[in-house]
Structure formats: structure tokens, C-alpha cells
Design an enzyme around this catalytic site. Structure first.
Site, short mmCIF file in Angstrom:
data_model
loop_
_atom_site.label_atom_id
_atom_site.label_comp_id
_atom_site.label_asym_id
_atom_site.label_seq_id
_atom_site.Cartn_x
_atom_site.Cartn_y
_atom_site.Cartn_z
N HIS A 1 0.59 -1.31 0.22
CA HIS A 1 0.04 0.09 -0.14
C HIS A 1 1.02 1.08 0.24
O HIS A 1 0.27 2.59 0.27
CB HIS A 1 -1.21 -0.25 0.88
CG HIS A 1 -2.03 -1.42 0.87
ND1 HIS A 1 -3.43 -0.54 0.85
CD2 HIS A 1 -1.69 -2.37 1.60
CE1 HIS A 1 -4.30 -2.06 0.62
NE2 HIS A 1 -3.51 -2.36 1.73
N LYS B 1 -7.97 13.73 4.15
CA LYS B 1 -7.11 13.31 4.20
C LYS B 1 -6.22 13.29 5.37
O LYS B 1 -5.89 14.14 5.82
CB LYS B 1 -6.36 13.05 2.93
CG LYS B 1 -5.59 14.20 2.19
CD LYS B 1 -4.80 13.85 1.66
CE LYS B 1 -6.15 14.25 0.14
NZ LYS B 1 -6.36 12.63 -0.51
N ARG B 2 -5.64 12.30 6.17
CA ARG B 2 -4.24 12.22 6.75
C ARG B 2 -3.50 13.48 6.16
O ARG B 2 -3.35 13.78 5.64
CB ARG B 2 -3.08 10.93 6.96
CG ARG B 2 -4.41 10.14 7.91
CD ARG B 2 -4.65 10.44 9.36
NE ARG B 2 -3.53 10.38 10.53
CZ ARG B 2 -2.89 9.56 11.08
NH1 ARG B 2 -3.91 8.59 11.37
NH2 ARG B 2 -2.61 9.51 11.97
N LYS C 1 1.33 14.69 0.64
CA LYS C 1 -0.05 14.99 0.47
C LYS C 1 -0.18 16.38 -0.05
O LYS C 1 -1.33 17.04 -0.89
CB LYS C 1 -1.14 14.78 1.45
CG LYS C 1 -1.30 12.82 1.79
CD LYS C 1 -2.37 12.39 2.76
CE LYS C 1 -1.83 10.85 3.03
NZ LYS C 1 -2.74 10.40 2.04
N THR D 1 -8.56 7.07 -1.75
CA THR D 1 -9.56 5.97 -2.29
C THR D 1 -10.22 7.19 -1.76
O THR D 1 -11.91 7.43 -2.47
CB THR D 1 -9.51 5.21 -0.80
OG1 THR D 1 -9.92 5.61 0.51
CG2 THR D 1 -9.76 3.97 -1.40
N LYS E 1 -13.86 8.86 -4.23
CA LYS E 1 -15.36 9.48 -3.12
C LYS E 1 -16.55 10.57 -3.07
O LYS E 1 -17.62 10.93 -4.01
CB LYS E 1 -14.95 8.72 -1.78
CG LYS E 1 -15.18 7.64 -0.98
CD LYS E 1 -14.46 8.08 0.37
CE LYS E 1 -13.99 6.53 0.59
NZ LYS E 1 -12.99 6.10 2.11
C1 GL4 Z 1 -2.58 3.79 1.92
C2 GL4 Z 1 -2.06 4.93 0.86
O1 GL4 Z 1 -0.91 5.75 0.78
C3 GL4 Z 1 -3.03 5.66 -0.12
O2 GL4 Z 1 -2.41 5.79 -1.01
C4 GL4 Z 1 -4.12 4.26 -0.41
O3 GL4 Z 1 -5.34 4.35 -0.71
C5 GL4 Z 1 -4.70 2.73 0.81
C6 GL4 Z 1 -5.40 2.07 0.04
O4 GL4 Z 1 -4.66 1.40 -0.86
O5 GL4 Z 1 -3.09 2.84 1.49
N1 GL4 Z 1 -1.05 3.12 2.15
C7 GL4 Z 1 -1.16 3.47 3.79
S1 GL4 Z 1 0.59 3.10 4.03
N2 GL4 Z 1 -1.95 4.58 4.16
C8 GL4 Z 1 -2.93 3.88 3.27
O6 GL4 Z 1 -3.65 4.98 3.31
#
Ligand code: GL4
Length: 813
Positions: free
Chosen positions: A368, A548-549, A554, A656, A660
Site C-alpha cells: 500500500h 485526508k491524513r 499529500k 480512495t 468517493k
Molecule cells: C495507503 C495509501 O497511502 C493510500 O494511497 C491508499 O489508497 C491506501 C489503500 O490502499 O493505502 N497506504 C498506507 S500505508 N496508508 C494508506 O492509506
């Protein structure tokens, strides 16, 4: 008050195929639970009581599909999927369950008959925040999609007592407080004390009659809690099984009686530590012993449970991969490879080679993130002391791999006295997947470059998706109703039906209805912002949303700089026909991430300054509601006009939230990163505001060590922004507050904020211009919705089923 005759006798919704209770039956059920489960009198019940009783009434309705799915899976001997994840960011469950069971209107009517308001009861439920962000939310969408598509599936995770921390702002700075969702009983779970396993740590491994045996120095008990997850229209259900830590020793009564209360309670405290808190960082591993123990605790309990269930049904363990697929959600459960081998060899007498073959054929690994700092590595010292037997197994897996392949020196699970969990997961899995087309290609070129060369068929792609039940039907009833009226309800199960919406983009009457739905959502959000933050915003302004975080890659900082530039320009020429905007930010920083926290502080300082300016008050507002979570996402996303997906290209694995927002009719301003690439391909380049360097361009640009200085010198706008910050315009009480931040912008701009600034500014002005012709904007927004069907997590799950798990749907369509 008696329920109105019409409401109780009318069918409650158009969902078919389910025997659904009437309003009166549900009302009686709720009253029954109030009286017999909660021991409360309806006349003296709190909102909490009503919520619990309603949840129990709904939960009863979940049991039928849950039992049916479980029975069918046993009866047919179907292959099962196990999704191992340290995070499940499931959020609230009541409304989701009601919607999937087709009971939304029935429950609303039943509660109304008791003088209760459904929306208040829904709002009373705490979010189950057992995850950090995208990775954990994806796992939650997958559980719901597996229940919709018909996969016999279990999710395995940890029942954290404290989920992700709560965020407050004090003087604009993030302050964390513990989250305590379990301070009230969780109505959705069933304790399964009979499903409990011993998990060992430490000790040593010794040879007994030529066989390695692990003698752990510590043990804890993992005890199961099950939550059913029903799919759309209640045709199937999956199970979320979460483990809680318990002591293995009996309570030490003697010590207690001798007055040593602390020592008597010590084993319990130690065991419970394992399921106490979620690590609040999704990108940098903690490197802490407790984290490794948590990972092993969850993985070992899950694998023991999987083998126990398997053996209750089948005899030979050699056939495990025929009946079982285990998916590792990132490297966190990567210890599953050696643990499965250990169980097969040490407890079930399988030989080394066969154990390795069986384990590999059973396991799949999803990567990921490409961020090198995010790939877990454990020192061989820590691994060897916490899991001595596993360390032996890992070393031998590595040796086997070295013998079988001509490896370059860079390959190796154990290197420089560290165990590389990514390489371990790769080598022990038959398939490895990335989460967007771009990410999967970059995985091949970067993190797993050498392993990919040795195993060219192993890496595959499964682009992420989101469940349309929660992310449209539940969170956006206005647009859902319009879709139902226009193209029918079929989109809920098959999001590709959205394609049939495309011709309506040309239909002025439809565009008006579409705009009205969006406006209603914006008015609702504006009301909430007024009530909770006291900020007055104009629902006709463009709602521009970045949620987002907080992370440097980002680039919330890029958005913040552009906000300052926009304000500065507006102040100079307030009558230049600006498009009014409201900039929304939402997100938490990891508690120890200093730079991210400084960016939060700056955004809040900028918001305070801009929101107090009478000159631009009608043109620009900045809103940063604290404690962004799943429920807040459900509130913000339906009201978005513009979706900010502005990460440095090559850094966001997929995203994701981007999906959305597209699905809910926002236009994206974004870079060619993660799934943005596929979003743009599908919705069309004309319906997407593209800017910035590509992943390749980023790598090239970085080679010029003066990239930031040169970009700043070329941009009057950006220079003004940095100047204003340095002068203390946003922090007059402490003018040098952001000197460090500005210094980094000039000299340590690792994520190329400066290099992309002008291009971002231009794209923003193109968005402004388009927004001034609502017909065009709405046409493009409708096309975004109509072309976003690909981003359903049902499609993603079908991809895993075909490419990785080799599992068919258990549902006959
Ligand atoms: C993450 C990615 O940063 C994010 O882009 C992705 O959508 C998500 C799900 O596949 O996984 N990887 C980590 S570590 N945290 C995330 O949210």
C-alpha cells in the site's frame, strides 16, 4: 402515540428478495430490547437506550443472512477468504446495516411512532475508528463488498480498546486525547470466549529429537469478538473477528490477599496492553516491541483459528490452498509466512519444503505504499528475542531463496541486521499486488525491482475502490434518490449502471435537479459549520475540499499557500469578479510528526486571519473542523464541488477519498498520482483539472538541487506568500512562528511544493472560470458521476477473486 396505520402497513422500501419486518413488528422488537435487554422503561429511556435497543433490533435481522452464509459455506465446502489487517476503519454501523437490509424507512417509522428521531439516534453512535486512514477504510469497504458480492470471508484484526485518538485544536494546534469507543458497550459484537488461542512470545527454540520446538517465555490469550457485516439487500454476510488480549494465568489470589494488588493485576495488564491502542501513524513504523507483538498476536491467533476451522472440515493440510486464501493487508501481518510454516511443521508435522509450498500458495500480499520510510524492518535482535523460532525460519527461507535464485546482493530478507518485512511478504506470497495502475508499475520499478526480476509473474494490480452503499446511498440520499428516479436502483449493486446516466449530462432539466441535490447537501453542511464552528459560509460559493491524513507528500501546504495567494490577490482587487470559495481542510497528524503539526497550525492561523477579514468575507472562507473521521467524511463528501488530490506524483499509492469525491459529483484538481491517473482517464481529461509534474518529472526535477529556489524566484505569487508568512501576518502574536517552515520551503522542499505552485495556481483559476458557468460545471460534474462506476470496491473484490484468490461468488445472480 400509536403508529399511523399507513406507515405500519405499507411496504417500507423497494428492496426485494428479503422477508422484511413491518413497522409494527420492528417497533415491538425495539420495545422488547428496551425492556428485556436493557431493562429500561420506554418512558424513562435515554437516547443511548433507544440507540442500543434499535441496534439490537437491527442486529437480530442480520442473523438470518449471517447464519445462512455460514451454513452454506460449511455445506458446500466453499473456498474461504481471510483478510488479515491491523486496521478496520469501519465507522458507524447502524445506518449501514439498516440500509443494506432495506429497513431504513421502517425503522424511521417505528421510532417516530415512539416519538424518537432516527437521525438523532444515528448521530449518537460513536465511530469505530480502528484505523488510521485509507488503508483501514479500504479493509472496511472490502468486508462490505465481500458480503455484497458473496465471498465466504472473515476479516481478522485487533479489538483496540482505544481507536485513533481524538483531535482538538488549542490555539490552532493539534491536541490529542484518547478515543474510548468501548466505554459504552458495542452493540454489534458477539463475544466468543470459546474461540481463544494461546500466543507466545520470547523464550527460546530448542531441538527435541531433531525437531525445533519453541518454548515461549511469555504467553497471552487471544479471545475473539465477532461482528457480522451484511451486504446489499442482505443476501450474504461476512464476519469481522477481532482479538482481545487476556492473561493466560489465573488471578493470583494469594498475592492479592497479601496486599500486593499491583503484582496480582500485572499479568492482566500486560496481556491487555496488546489490544489497548491503535498505533496512530500509518506511514512510519514505530519500530517498537509492542507493535511487533501486536502484529504477531493478531496474525498467530488468526492462523490458529483458520487451521482449526479448516481441520473441522477437511483432513489433509496439503490441500489448504484449495480451500483457503489469506490476504495480508500491507506488511503488518507479514509474519504470517513464517508463522503458518511453524504451525504446519511444529504442530502438524509437515516437512519444510511442503510447508513452504503450502504457505506460499495460500498467502497473498498487498503493498500500500512506496514511501521507503514506511516499509517495516525489524532488527534481527528484536525479532530474535521476541520470536526466536520465527527468526530461525526466516533465516532458512532466505537461504532457500538465495540457493534457488541467482540474487543480486541487494536482495535478501535479512540484511544489515534487519528483517525486511516487505521482502519476506513478497517471497512468501504467490501474488503481490499494488493498489492502482501507476502504483503497481512503480512497485515493479522501485521497492521490489530486484524481486520482480526474479519473479516476473508475481506482481499484479488491483485498483482500489469504495463501497457505493456507504459512500453514496447512505451518505448522499439526495443524489441517490435522483439516481434511482433517473436510471433505477441497479447502480447500488452494479455501479457500472452509472454509465446510463451519461446522456442526462446534456439534459438541462436533469442538470437542474442535479445542481439542486448538490446545493441541498451544501446547505446542510453550511448549517453544521455554523452550528459547530460559528463560521458563516455561503452555500453558493465553490466548496473546495481536502480531507485526508496530514502528510507532507499529500501537500496540504501547497493548498495552504495557494489559499494565501488567493486571499492576497482578492484583497488587492476585490471587484475583479472572483469566484467565491470555501476551502475545507480535514485530517489528523501523527502525534509525533512535528512538520505535519506545524502545517496544521499554519492552516488554522491562516483560517483565523482570512475569516476575520471584512474585505474578502464574501469571497473566501477557510474551514478546518477538528477530528476528521469517517462520519465527518460522510458529511463533507456529498457537499464537495472541488476535490483536492494534489500529492507529489509517485507518492500516493492510490487514494480512495479521490474516488468517493468523484462518485459524489466533485471535479478533481489533481496530479498524475495514484488512482488519479485512472480517474482522469475514465472521466475524461476535459472534466479534470490537471496540474504539476509527473512521477518521472519529479525524479528529474529533484536532481536540480536548486529546484525550490528557482521556482520561488520565478513566482511573484509564491514569493509574496512566503513573505507574508515570514512577516508574521498570520501569527502577529509570534511573528517568527513559521520561520522554520519557510526556511524548509526554500531549502528542503522534498515534495516539490514550489516547483508545482504556479501550475497549481493556473489550474485553480481554470476551476474558478468554469464555476462561473454553472451549466458547464454541472455537465462535467454529472459526467464525473456517470463515469465513476469502475471505482466500486465490488469491482476490486472481483479482481482479487479472479486474479489472486481463485474464489467464485457464492451467490447465484
Ligand atoms: C495507503 C495509501 O497511502 C493510500 O494511497 C491508499 O489508497 C491506501 C489503500 O490502499 O493505502 N497506504 C498506507 S500505508 N496508508 C494508506 O492509506
Amino acid at each position: 402515540t400509536a403508529s399511523p396505520v399507513t406507515a405500519s402497513s405499507a411496504p417500507a422500501s423497494s428492496v426485494s428478495g428479503l422477508a422484511r419486518p413491518t413497522v409494527d413488528a420492528l417497533r415491538a422488537k425495539i420495545l422488547h430490547h428496551l425492556e428485556y435487554t436493557l431493562a429500561k422503561d420506554a418512558g424513562h429511556s435515554s437516547r443511548y437506550d433507544w440507540r442500543m435497543a434499535t441496534s439490537f433490533a437491527i442486529r437480530d435481522e442480520m442473523l438470518k443472512p449471517w447464519f445462512a452464509a455460514t451454513r452454506q459455506t460449511y455445506d458446500t465446502g466453499a473456498k474461504r477468504v481471510y483478510y488479515l489487517s491491523m486496521e478496520f476503519l469501519i465507522g458507524r454501523l447502524l445506518e449501514d446495516a439498516m440500509i443494506n437490509l432495506g429497513l431504513h424507512e421502517t425503522i424511521a417509522a417505528a421510532l417516530a411512532a415512539e416519538g424518537q428521531t432516527l437521525s438523532d439516534i444515528i448521530e449518537d453512535e460513536p465511530d469505530a475508528a480502528l484505523g488510521n486512514g485509507g488503508l483501514g477504510r479500504l479493509a472496511a469497504c472490502f468486508l462490505e463488498s465481500m458480503a455484497t458480492v458473496g465471498v465466504p470471508a472473515h476479516g481478522y484484526g485487533i479489538r483496540y480498546e482505544h481507536g485513533l485518538f481524538r483531535q482538538r485544536f488549542e490555539g490552532g494546534q493539534q491536541v490529542e486525547t484518547p478515543e474510548d469507543w468501548l466505554s459504552q458497550p458495542h452493540p454489534w459484537e458477539f463475544a466468543r470466549p470459546e474461540a481463544a488461542y494461546i500466543v507466545g512470545f520470547k523464550g527460546h527454540s530448542e531441538l527435541r529429537r531433531g525437531k525445533s520446538v519453541w518454548v515461549p517465555g511469555e504467553t497471552v490469550k487471544a479471545s475473539a469478538y465477532d461482528t457480522p457485516v451484511v451486504g446489499w439487500q442482505g443476501k450474504w454476510a461476512s464476519t469481522l473477528r477481532l482479538w482481545a488480549g487476556l492473561p493466560t494465568t489465573q488471578f493470583d489470589l494469594e498475592r492479592f490477599n497479601n496486599g500486593d494488588y499491583t503484582a496480582a493485576a500485572a499479568p492482566e495488564a500486560l496481556a491487555r496492553t496488546l489490544s489497548r491502542v491503535l498505533y496512530p501513524d500509518d506511514t512510519t513504523p514505530a519500530g517498537k516491541e509492542l507493535r511487533l507483538k501486536q502484529e504477531y498476536f493478531m496474525t498467530s491467533a488468526a492462523l490458529q483459528d483458520i487451521l482449526r476451522r479448516y481441520q473441522s472440515q477437511f483432513s489433509t493440510l496439503a490441500d489448504l490452498p484449495k480451500h483457503v486464501a489469506i490476504q495480508l493487508n500491507d506488511t503488518h501481518p507479514a509474519i504470517a509466512g513464517p508463522e503458518l510454516m511453524r504451525l504446519l511443521m511444529d504442530q502438524h508435522d509437515m516437512g519444510w519444503d511442503e510447508a513452504q509450498t503450502v504457505a506460499r500458495a495460500t498467502l497473498g500480499y498487498t503493498n500500500h505504499t512506496l514511501l521507503p520510510e514506511a516499509l517495516e524492518r525489524w532488527s534481527t535482535y528484536l525479532m530474535g528475542s521476541v520470536l526466536p523460532r520465527h527468526m530461525e525460519i526466516i533465516q532458512r527461507i532466505d537461504e532457500d531463496h538465495a540457493k534457488a535464485h541467482k540474487r543480486p546482493p541487494s536482495v535478501g530478507i535479512v540484511q544489515h541486521n534487519e528483517v525486511k518485512m516487505g521482502d519476506l511478504a513478497f517471497i512468501m506470497s504467490h501474488k503481490v499486488n499494488g493498489v492502482s495502475a501507476l502504483h503497481s508499475e512503480l512497485v515493479k520499478e522501485t521497492v521490489f525491482h530486484d524481486l520482480h526480476k526474479l519473479h516476473p509473474d508475481r506482481i499484479t494490480n488491483e485498483t482500489n475502490g469504495v463501497t457505493p452503499r456507504r459512500w453514496m446511498r447512505l451518505s448522499n440520499p439526495a443524489l441517490s434518490t435522483l439516481l434511482d428516479e433517473t436510471i433505477g436502483e441497479g447502480w447500488t449493486r452494479d455501479l457500472d449502471h452509472l454509465k446510463t446516466l451519461e446522456p442526462f449530462a446534456q439534459d438541462a432539466a436533469f442538470r437542474e435537479k442535479f445542481a439542486a441535490a448538490k446545493r441541498a447537501n451544501k446547505v446542510a453542511l453550511a448549517g453544521w459549520v455554523q452550528d459547530t464552528m460559528g463560521i458563516d459560509i455561503n452555500p453558493d460559493a465553490m466548496f473546495d475540499i481536502q480531507i485526508k491524513r496530514l502528510h507532507e507528500y499529500k501537500r496540504q501546504l501547497l493548498n495552504c499557500f495557494e489559499t494565501i495567494a488567493l486571499w492576497h490577490n482578492m484583497r488587492q482587487t476585490p471587484d475583479a469578479g472572483w469566484t467565491p470559495r470555501v476551502k475545507f481542510f480535514g485530517g489528523k497528524s501523527a502525534p509525533g510528526y512535528f512538520v505535519a503539526k506545524e502545517i496544521i497550525h499554519l492552516i488554522n492561523d491562516v483560517a483565523r486571519t482570512i475569516n476575520a477579514d471584512p474585505v474578502t468575507g464574501h469571497l473566501l472562507k477557510v474551514v478546518y473542523p477538528p477530528n476528521y473521521n469517517v462520519s465527518m467524511a460522510q458529511r463533507l463528501i456529498p457537499a464537495a464541488d472541488l476535490s483536492e488530490q494534489i500529492s507529489t506524483a509517485g507518492k500516493e499509492a492510490s487514494g480512495t477519498g479521490n474516488m468517493k469525491l468523484t462518485l459524489n459529483g466533485a471535479l478533481t484538481i489533481g496530479t498524475l498520482d495514484g488512482a488519479n491517473v485512472e480517474i482522469r482517464d475514465l472521466v475524461g481529461a476535459d472534466n479534470f483539472f490537471l496540474f504539476g509534474l509527473t512521477a518521472d518529472g519529479v525524479e528529474k526535477r529533484r536532481k536540480n538541487i536548486n529546484h525550490a529556489r528557482e521556482a520561488i524566484e520565478d513566482s511573484q505569487n509564491l514569493r509574496d506568500v512566503l513573505q507574508m508568512i515570514v512577516e508574521g501576518r498570520f501569527s502577529p502574536e509570534e511573528p517568527d512562528r513559521y520561520h522554520g517552515l519557510v526556511d524548509r520551503a526554500w531549502h528542503h522542499d522534498h515534495y516539490l511544493v514550489a516547483a508545482d505552485f504556479d501550475s497549481y495556481w493556473e489550474a485553480q483559476r481554470a476551476a474558478d472560470a468554469l464555476y462561473r458557468t454553472p451549466q458547464d460545471w454541472n455537465r462535467k460534474a454529472i459526467l464525473n458521476v456517470a463515469r465513476s462506476g469502475f471505482f466500486s470496491s465490488d469491482r476490486t473484490i472481483r479482481g482479487y477473486m479472479a486474479d489472486i484468490w481463485d474464489v467464485p461468488s457464492a451467490l447465484k445472480d
